[in-house]
Design a protein around this motif. Structure first.
Motif, PDB file in Angstrom:
ATOM      1  N   TYR A  40       0.860  -1.191   0.000  1.00 39.81           N
ATOM      2  CA  TYR A  40       0.000   0.000   0.000  1.00 39.81           C
ATOM      3  C   TYR A  40       0.891   1.233   0.000  1.00 39.81           C
ATOM      4  O   TYR A  40       1.758   1.388   0.865  1.00 39.81           O
ATOM      5  CB  TYR A  40      -0.842  -0.017   1.276  1.00 39.81           C
ATOM      6  N   ARG A  45       2.382   0.980  10.091  1.00 34.21           N
ATOM      7  CA  ARG A  45       2.407   2.411  10.360  1.00 34.21           C
ATOM      8  C   ARG A  45       2.700   3.193   9.087  1.00 34.21           C
ATOM      9  O   ARG A  45       2.114   4.232   8.825  1.00 34.21           O
ATOM     10  CB  ARG A  45       3.488   2.727  11.405  1.00 34.21           C
ATOM     11  N   ASP A  93       6.223   4.523   6.542  1.00 36.51           N
ATOM     12  CA  ASP A  93       7.426   5.309   6.842  1.00 36.51           C
ATOM     13  C   ASP A  93       7.064   6.768   7.022  1.00 36.51           C
ATOM     14  O   ASP A  93       6.078   7.247   6.474  1.00 36.51           O
ATOM     15  CB  ASP A  93       8.452   5.146   5.705  1.00 36.51           C
ATOM     16  N   ALA A 146       1.544   1.283  14.388  1.00 38.79           N
ATOM     17  CA  ALA A 146       0.746   0.245  13.722  1.00 38.79           C
ATOM     18  C   ALA A 146      -0.251  -0.388  14.688  1.00 38.79           C
ATOM     19  O   ALA A 146      -1.352  -0.792  14.290  1.00 38.79           O
ATOM     20  CB  ALA A 146       1.676  -0.812  13.133  1.00 38.79           C
ATOM     21  N   TYR A 160      10.889  -6.963  12.655  1.00 35.51           N
ATOM     22  CA  TYR A 160      12.221  -6.593  12.176  1.00 35.51           C
ATOM     23  C   TYR A 160      13.297  -7.421  12.884  1.00 35.51           C
ATOM     24  O   TYR A 160      13.687  -7.096  14.017  1.00 35.51           O
ATOM     25  CB  TYR A 160      12.450  -5.080  12.423  1.00 35.51           C
ATOM     26  N   HIS A 213      13.789  -2.423  14.245  1.00 37.05           N
ATOM     27  CA  HIS A 213      13.324  -1.351  13.356  1.00 37.05           C
ATOM     28  C   HIS A 213      14.349  -0.217  13.389  1.00 37.05           C
ATOM     29  O   HIS A 213      14.868   0.118  14.469  1.00 37.05           O
ATOM     30  CB  HIS A 213      11.940  -0.868  13.830  1.00 37.05           C
ATOM     31  N   ASP A 261      12.139  -2.496  20.936  1.00 35.89           N
ATOM     32  CA  ASP A 261      11.409  -2.797  19.699  1.00 35.89           C
ATOM     33  C   ASP A 261      10.523  -4.028  19.917  1.00 35.89           C
ATOM     34  O   ASP A 261       9.365  -4.057  19.482  1.00 35.89           O
ATOM     35  CB  ASP A 261      12.411  -3.041  18.567  1.00 35.89           C
ATOM     36  N   LYS A 309       1.755  -4.669  19.825  1.00 35.09           N
ATOM     37  CA  LYS A 309       1.033  -4.800  18.552  1.00 35.09           C
ATOM     38  C   LYS A 309       0.325  -6.156  18.480  1.00 35.09           C
ATOM     39  O   LYS A 309      -0.830  -6.241  18.069  1.00 35.09           O
ATOM     40  CB  LYS A 309       2.052  -4.636  17.411  1.00 35.09           C
TER      41      LYS A 309
HETATM   42  P1  FAD Z   1       5.262   0.129  14.099  1.00 31.93           P
HETATM   43  O1  FAD Z   1       4.902  -1.245  14.512  1.00 31.93           O
HETATM   44  O2  FAD Z   1       4.373   1.243  14.563  1.00 31.93           O
HETATM   45  O3  FAD Z   1       6.755   0.410  14.583  1.00 31.93           O
HETATM   46  C1  FAD Z   1       7.481   1.547  14.080  1.00 31.93           C
HETATM   47  C2  FAD Z   1       8.442   2.038  15.158  1.00 31.93           C
HETATM   48  O4  FAD Z   1       7.704   2.565  16.266  1.00 31.93           O
HETATM   49  C3  FAD Z   1       9.335   0.939  15.741  1.00 31.93           C
HETATM   50  O5  FAD Z   1      10.600   1.500  16.003  1.00 31.93           O
HETATM   51  C4  FAD Z   1       8.617   0.535  17.023  1.00 31.93           C
HETATM   52  O6  FAD Z   1       9.513  -0.006  17.984  1.00 31.93           O
HETATM   53  C5  FAD Z   1       8.032   1.871  17.473  1.00 31.93           C
HETATM   54  N1  FAD Z   1       6.786   1.707  18.233  1.00 31.93           N
HETATM   55  C6  FAD Z   1       5.754   0.890  17.924  1.00 31.93           C
HETATM   56  N2  FAD Z   1       4.780   1.003  18.841  1.00 31.93           N
HETATM   57  C7  FAD Z   1       5.217   1.910  19.754  1.00 31.93           C
HETATM   58  C8  FAD Z   1       4.656   2.457  20.953  1.00 31.93           C
HETATM   59  N3  FAD Z   1       3.444   2.077  21.382  1.00 31.93           N
HETATM   60  N4  FAD Z   1       5.389   3.379  21.635  1.00 31.93           N
HETATM   61  C9  FAD Z   1       6.621   3.767  21.185  1.00 31.93           C
HETATM   62  N5  FAD Z   1       7.189   3.289  20.066  1.00 31.93           N
HETATM   63  C10 FAD Z   1       6.495   2.373  19.363  1.00 31.93           C
HETATM   64  N6  FAD Z   1       5.328   0.520   4.049  1.00 31.93           N
HETATM   65  C11 FAD Z   1       4.389   1.032   3.218  1.00 31.93           C
HETATM   66  O7  FAD Z   1       4.292   2.260   3.075  1.00 31.93           O
HETATM   67  N7  FAD Z   1       3.523   0.219   2.537  1.00 31.93           N
HETATM   68  C12 FAD Z   1       3.554  -1.134   2.658  1.00 31.93           C
HETATM   69  O8  FAD Z   1       2.761  -1.834   2.034  1.00 31.93           O
HETATM   70  C13 FAD Z   1       4.544  -1.713   3.521  1.00 31.93           C
HETATM   71  N8  FAD Z   1       4.622  -3.053   3.691  1.00 31.93           N
HETATM   72  C14 FAD Z   1       5.546  -3.580   4.572  1.00 31.93           C
HETATM   73  C15 FAD Z   1       5.570  -4.966   4.775  1.00 31.93           C
HETATM   74  C16 FAD Z   1       6.498  -5.529   5.649  1.00 31.93           C
HETATM   75  C17 FAD Z   1       6.504  -7.030   5.859  1.00 31.93           C
HETATM   76  C18 FAD Z   1       7.435  -4.686   6.322  1.00 31.93           C
HETATM   77  C19 FAD Z   1       8.466  -5.300   7.242  1.00 31.93           C
HETATM   78  C20 FAD Z   1       7.404  -3.312   6.132  1.00 31.93           C
HETATM   79  C21 FAD Z   1       6.461  -2.739   5.265  1.00 31.93           C
HETATM   80  N9  FAD Z   1       6.379  -1.361   5.061  1.00 31.93           N
HETATM   81  C22 FAD Z   1       5.425  -0.831   4.213  1.00 31.93           C
HETATM   82  C23 FAD Z   1       7.328  -0.463   5.727  1.00 31.93           C
HETATM   83  C24 FAD Z   1       6.794   0.015   7.117  1.00 31.93           C
HETATM   84  O9  FAD Z   1       5.672   0.855   6.929  1.00 31.93           O
HETATM   85  C25 FAD Z   1       7.937   0.749   7.812  1.00 31.93           C
HETATM   86  O10 FAD Z   1       8.962  -0.145   8.152  1.00 31.93           O
HETATM   87  C26 FAD Z   1       7.561   1.641   8.993  1.00 31.93           C
HETATM   88  O11 FAD Z   1       8.702   2.436   9.316  1.00 31.93           O
HETATM   89  C27 FAD Z   1       7.181   0.891  10.268  1.00 31.93           C
HETATM   90  O12 FAD Z   1       6.002   0.257  10.139  1.00 31.93           O
HETATM   91  P2  FAD Z   1       5.455  -0.738  11.288  1.00 31.93           P
HETATM   92  O13 FAD Z   1       4.111  -1.127  10.882  1.00 31.93           O
HETATM   93  O14 FAD Z   1       6.452  -1.783  11.571  1.00 31.93           O
HETATM   94  O15 FAD Z   1       5.374   0.293  12.529  1.00 31.93           O
END
Ligand code: FAD
Length: 290
Positions: free
Chosen positions: A49, A106, A108, A124, A144, A148, A157, A164
């Motif tokens: 997405y 979430r 980037d 996320a 990750y 991350h 992390d 999550k």
């Molecule tokens: P999160 O789970 O929110 O984590 C991000 C950061 O925030 C981490 O450092 C985590 O430790 C920290 N964090 C999480 N929760 C908390 C909290 N409650 N308090 C404080 N810190 C917290 N990107 C796109 O745009 N489109 C896609 O389709 C896409 N697909 C992907 C598929 C996979 C399998 C992967 C591994 C990545 C994908 N990405 C995609 C990239 C992703 O959006 C990025 O890596 C983004 O930076 C983090 O997303 P996340 O969902 O892991 O975030």
């Protein structure tokens, strides 16, 4: 079909990931990749997405097309740059089309320093909660093995990953990694934190030298000397690099399956021919392990 049911009933799953075209003119080409990938009998196909613009609408369109072929689609959805209403619109659209599996991300942080996120979602885990509260969805998340890039410590992390999962993630897909020991160590640490959902190993076939530079910038993945020497030796020769990259990904998958990993997710990068060659290399292995 619900992906958590697929993961529960099969001893090994092999799934692929594709991305929607940036331009609508390339849409038909992506549908062609879908048809090619379907012939390789994946357990599901995920569609990434891109926040905003046409690519986000194309995620739903491509997921619907996958659904029509009889293969289970997994639609990705990001939240940081979206309002709650925008997220609701996509969730409702997926629901209306009978697409019940979502990878909640979430997204980037946009590179523009002046960008101010709408603020409805920070992590996320907020999106996982939102999707779960809006319908009967099977929700997955990203993880990750090397931490991350924004996280100072692997431990924090993993604590965030646990939150999550506790919000309702039924499975996790890993970021690409090139050293399987990174995954094995991550799995032990995740288990020690009480993260017990299935983890699918994300495999990125590296088939050209410029791709690897971009991939590492995006993911911070550790590059073992073995892959660096492949790129050094064959990077200038596209056919040789393609062959070496397919062999490397094949070897990674065989090692993972031998060591009991039950989910392989191949980042197809819309190169169905590359995925076809990898699947050819592991056809008997998949038959035995599935
Ligand atoms: P999160 O789970 O929110 O984590 C991000 C950061 O925030 C981490 O450092 C985590 O430790 C920290 N964090 C999480 N929760 C908390 C909290 N409650 N308090 C404080 N810190 C917290 N990107 C796109 O745009 N489109 C896609 O389709 C896409 N697909 C992907 C598929 C996979 C399998 C992967 C591994 C990545 C994908 N990405 C995609 C990239 C992703 O959006 C990025 O890596 C983004 O930076 C983090 O997303 P996340 O969902 O892991 O975030």
């Amino acid at each position: 079909m619900n992906i958590s049911d697929i993961l529960e009933t099969r001893k090994l799953t092999v799934s692929f990931e594709i991305f929607p075209p940036k331009q609508d003119s390339a849409f038909d080409a992506v549908l062609g990749y879908v048809d090619d990938l379907v012939t390789l009998s994946p357990d599901f196909i995920s569609v990434t997405y891109g926040a905003g613009g046409g690519t986000s609408a194309n995620t739903v369109r491509i997921a619907s097309r996958i659904q029509e072929t009889g293969v289970t689609p997994l639609a990705h959805l990001t939240c940081l740059s979206s309002t709650r209403d925008e997220v609701h619109r996509i969730i409702d659209e997926l629901s209306a089309k009978g697409i019940g599996n979502v990878l909640a991300l979430r997204g980037d942080r946009p590179k523009d320093p002046d960008f101010v996120p709408p603020g409805d979602f920070s992590h996320a885990s907020d999106l996982v909660r939102e999707i779960r509260s809006r319908g009967d969805f099977c929700v997955g998340g990203a993880c990750y093995p090397e931490g991350h890039p924004e996280s100072a410590h692997m431990d924090s992390d993993l604590d965030n990953l646990k939150k999550k999962v506790d919000e309702g993630c039924s499975f996790l897909t890993t970021q690409m990694f090139f050293d399987n020991n990174m995954l094995y160590s991550f799995l032990y640490r995740a288990q020690a934190k009480g993260i017990n959902v299935p983890v699918l190993a994300g495999i990125m076939p590296v088939i050209n030298a410029s791709q690897i530079k971009r991939m590492v910038e995006l993911s911070n993945a550790y590059l073992p000397p073995k892959i660096l020497s492949l790129v050094d030796r064959f990077g200038e020769s596209p056919e040789a690099m393609r062959q070496a990259g397919i062999a490397y990904a094949t070897e990674q998958i065989i090692d993972l399956v031998s060591n009991g990993v039950r989910g392989i997710h191949i980042y197809a990068m819309n190169k169905s021919d590359v995925v076809g060659d990898i699947m050819g290399n592991i056809s008997e292995i998949v038959k035995v392990a599935r």
